[in-house]
Design a protein around this motif. Sequence first.
Motif, PDB file in Angstrom:
ATOM      1  N   GLU A   1       0.831  -1.207   0.000  1.00  0.00           N
ATOM      2  CA  GLU A   1       0.000   0.000   0.000  1.00  0.00           C
ATOM      3  C   GLU A   1       0.864   1.255   0.000  1.00  0.00           C
TER       4      GLU A   1
ATOM      5  N   GLU B   1       2.698   1.960  -3.315  1.00  0.00           N
ATOM      6  CA  GLU B   1       1.825   2.401  -4.422  1.00  0.00           C
ATOM      7  C   GLU B   1       1.675   3.914  -4.421  1.00  0.00           C
ATOM      8  N   GLU B   2       2.022   4.560  -3.274  1.00  0.00           N
ATOM      9  CA  GLU B   2       1.947   6.027  -3.190  1.00  0.00           C
ATOM     10  C   GLU B   2       3.174   6.648  -3.861  1.00  0.00           C
ATOM     11  N   LYS B   3       3.087   7.947  -4.148  1.00  0.00           N
ATOM     12  CA  LYS B   3       4.278   8.670  -4.607  1.00  0.00           C
ATOM     13  C   LYS B   3       5.311   8.674  -3.474  1.00  0.00           C
TER      14      LYS B   3
ATOM     15  N   ASN C   1       7.590   5.137  -8.537  1.00  0.00           N
ATOM     16  CA  ASN C   1       6.912   6.188  -7.775  1.00  0.00           C
ATOM     17  C   ASN C   1       7.864   7.138  -7.062  1.00  0.00           C
TER      18      ASN C   1
END
Length: 223
Positions: free
Chosen positions: A113, A116-118, A148
């Motif tokens: 999780e 998956e973020e920047k 990312n």
Amino acid sequence: MNPLVTLCVLYLLERIIKERIKKRKKVKAPLLPSPCGLKSSKDKNPRVRLVPLAELLGRMAATAEVCDANSQLIVSGELRALHPVFQIYGRRQVFSGPIVTLKVFEDNVLVREFLEEKGYGRVLVVDGGGSMRCAILGGNPVQQAQNNGWAGIVVNGCIRDVDEINGCDIGVRALGSHPMKANKKGMGEKHIPITIAGTRICDGEWLYADADGILVSRTELSV
Ligand SMILES: O=C([O-])CC(=O)C(=O)O
Ligand SMILES: [Mg+2]
């Protein structure tokens, strides 16, 4: 010129200059949480910004030099070295950035999780409880982390897909590799203080890694 007109012109000029200064001061990168133990003050709160790799490497002193130049910070505990228990993976041997902490046990949902973020040049530090029974990080999330803009991932546990990870332009440290996958229950805690490799680490502190080891600093070090 009429003194009233002169005053008006001066007033307008002053407003225009103040507006320009205000605009320049605006920083778009997100604000990080203050590391534990630090008063939350805007000045002390490090901001993440996208730093080109060349600039990052150019600015970063070797961890050994950092230690030699900062004995006071070592005495005060503001600068700590992690015990040398990590294997080196990933194409980036040298990396640094603000820390995001995560505590999980044999479960990798929250790890995925986060990645998956920047990344904004941050380093994800995962306390996996030192488990040697499965891998909590695999090749897919590492590919994503690279794309990312994460600077690195430190895992107090095992990883798998080593060949794939070694092809990624990111720094990865882990205790070792293991072929078995982790649970997918989504259990864990984000942004909490963790203790790994003999070192307490807080969200928002800074991590510096190279071939000699890994340092954690309460604040960003000027190098
Ligand atoms: O599926 C998993 O748990 C770990 C893995 O291999 C991957 O993410 O690539
Ligand atoms: Mg895989």
